[in-house]
Design an enzyme around this catalytic site. Structure first.
Site, mmCIF file in Angstrom:
data_model
loop_
_atom_site.group_PDB
_atom_site.id
_atom_site.type_symbol
_atom_site.label_atom_id
_atom_site.label_comp_id
_atom_site.label_asym_id
_atom_site.label_seq_id
_atom_site.Cartn_x
_atom_site.Cartn_y
_atom_site.Cartn_z
ATOM 1 N N SER A 69 10.604 -9.418 16.023
ATOM 2 C CA SER A 69 9.708 -10.434 15.365
ATOM 3 C C SER A 69 8.653 -9.362 14.394
ATOM 4 O O SER A 69 8.304 -10.115 13.470
ATOM 5 C CB SER A 69 8.781 -11.159 16.223
ATOM 6 O OG SER A 69 9.639 -12.158 16.778
ATOM 7 N N LYS A 72 8.983 -10.418 10.695
ATOM 8 C CA LYS A 72 8.397 -11.497 10.306
ATOM 9 C C LYS A 72 7.208 -11.152 9.228
ATOM 10 O O LYS A 72 6.752 -12.000 8.324
ATOM 11 C CB LYS A 72 7.697 -12.418 11.222
ATOM 12 C CG LYS A 72 8.715 -13.124 12.328
ATOM 13 C CD LYS A 72 7.878 -14.211 13.223
ATOM 14 C CE LYS A 72 9.045 -14.762 14.090
ATOM 15 N NZ LYS A 72 9.477 -14.299 15.434
ATOM 16 N N SER A 129 3.932 -16.069 16.503
ATOM 17 C CA SER A 129 5.262 -15.399 16.374
ATOM 18 C C SER A 129 6.344 -16.611 16.411
ATOM 19 O O SER A 129 7.465 -16.391 16.818
ATOM 20 C CB SER A 129 5.560 -14.510 17.333
ATOM 21 O OG SER A 129 6.633 -13.609 16.763
#
Length: 427
Positions: A69, A72, A129
């Protein structure tokens, strides 16, 4: 006259040598290599200073790995860029697609065809997240997540990420995790080096520092009616200092930035903290356990804060001893004083002595040293080198220099001719 010609030839040769000496290959920062043996149980790591991008420590930082993640961060960058450009607005409503509702992993906040604002989705992505929020935002900007991932790859090139950097989606999930929603045109997997992740973080903080207002939030309800809040996966937030579960991990000054974990990536973390006027960005990738990514980050950040400080080597409007004046052609005056246009600041090891900062100055090309000269015109540069890192500042005119009249220049030329001739005869 022959002596005068010889003198001119020597001067030209010397000038050419000086010019050649200004073009040197910039060595890699020595500070990154000259570090203690930080015993880190990670696949890769890096530490940089946030205002300059200066590398202070690295371990296998050019090895491409799954970032989970942490990918991101690029999604966050593009969303904030789209808001600032007016392409979307914070209060725009986004309708959840079937894919966004189905995506696995962190999140699980959105139902099919549910609506939420860009701002709420961004908070869910930055704090929790949330994969569903990330997909919804990607589809809002790119129509499809795959189109958005192409924008991520374009931005990666613009920001100077390595050739190994590659995005296939907005979340950092693996191709297998995406199932039937895997991209058709984009091949491979999402990969970043630790240096790539640090560079994305550096650019987010430089261009969209307001992201820290989101990433520092320890918990927040997605909807007011929700029973439980979203809990930030970042245990190191300074705001957790009074949290029974996380206070042992809370780190003074830490307010971001992005965690990540998958089976392929292990546990990863891009952290940033500010203390005593210096902000650092750290990346650790591939720890085996969740707490370990924070424990290893603490080691890296402690090394940075304990060993480095911001040091202003030059201030603005400073006279440089080796080049206090610059010679001017065709002016009422033949010289003009110069000073620095801006200051020069380094991230330096604590206790660094003045002799470790090498200062050299050189005038601008002769074609630019011709009257009229206006106060503030750039007439040269000053270069400061420290531990393999080089920075420059412009040298600017302190005064105006008007163009000399034809009559003045004519008699000056005659005077210079006789001075050269007499000087040559003495030789």
């Amino acid at each position: 006259m022959l002596l005068s010609v010889r003198r001119i030839s020597v001067l030209i040769t010397v000038a050419m040598l000086i010019q050649l000496c200004t073009f040197v290959i910039q060595p890699k920062s020595a500070m990154a290599a000259d570090t203690p043996d930080l015993k880190l149980d990670v696949k890769s790591a890096i530490l940089i200073e946030a205002s300059t991008g200066q590398v202070l420590f690295e371990k296998d930082a050019d090895t491409a790995l799954p970032p989970a993640s942490m990918a991101k961060m690029m999604t966050e960058y593009l969303v904030m860029e789209a808001v600032k450009s007016g392409k979307i607005k914070w209060d725009d409503m986004v309708t959840t697609s079937q894919y966004a509702a189905d995506v696995i992993g962190s999140g699980g906040l959105l139902a099919y065809k549910e609506q939420a604002s860009v701002k709420d989705l961004f908070a869910a992505m930055s704090i929790y997240s949330a994969n569903d929020a990330s997909v919804a935002l990607a589809e809002k900007i790119g129509d499809t997540e795959e189109n958005f991932a192409k924008l991520m790859n374009e931005k990666a090139k613009q920001l100077g990420l390595s050739d190994q950097a590659h995005f296939i989606n907005a979340t950092g999930l693996s191709r297998a995790d995406l199932g039937k929603y895997a991209p058709k045109e984009l091949q491979g997997e999402t990969l970043l080096t630790a240096k790539d992740a640090a560079l994305i973080a550096y650019n987010i903080i430089k261009d969209h520092k307001e992201i820290l207002e989101y990433t520092k939030i320890t918990s927040k309800k997605f909807r007011e009616k929700d029973k439980a809040p979203m809990i930030n996966w970042n245990w190191m937030l300074e705001g957790n200092k009074d949290n029974v579960n996380f206070k042992k991990y809370a780190y003074p000054g830490l307010d971001g930035l992005k965690t990540g974990s998958t089976d392929d990536a292990g546990y990863c973390f891009t952290g940033t903290a500010e203390r005593d006027g210096i902000r650092l960005i750290s990346v650790v990738m591939g720890t085996k356990k969740e707490p370990q990514r924070f424990e290893e980050t603490r080691k890296v950040l402690d090394y940075g804060f304990n060993n480095f400080e911001m040091k202003q080597v030059l201030t603005a409007k400073l006279e440089i001893d080796s080049l206090k004046v610059v010679n001017i052609k065709k002016g009422v005056a033949t010289q003009v004083p110069v000073v620095t246009q801006t200051g020069v600041t380094f991230v330096a090891k604590k206790g660094a002595t003045p002799d470790q900062f090498v200062v050299t100055a050189s005038p601008a090309d002769e074609s630019k040293l011709v009257a009229p000269i206006a106060k503030g015109d750039v007439l040269g540069t000053v270069k400061v080198t420290y531990a393999g890192t080089e920075k420059t500042a412009n040298l600017i005119a302190v005064d105006d220099v008007e163009k000399g009249s034809w009559f003045r220049l004519f008699f000056r030329a005659i005077g210079n001719f006789f001075v050269d001739m007499i000087s040559g005869t003495k030789k």
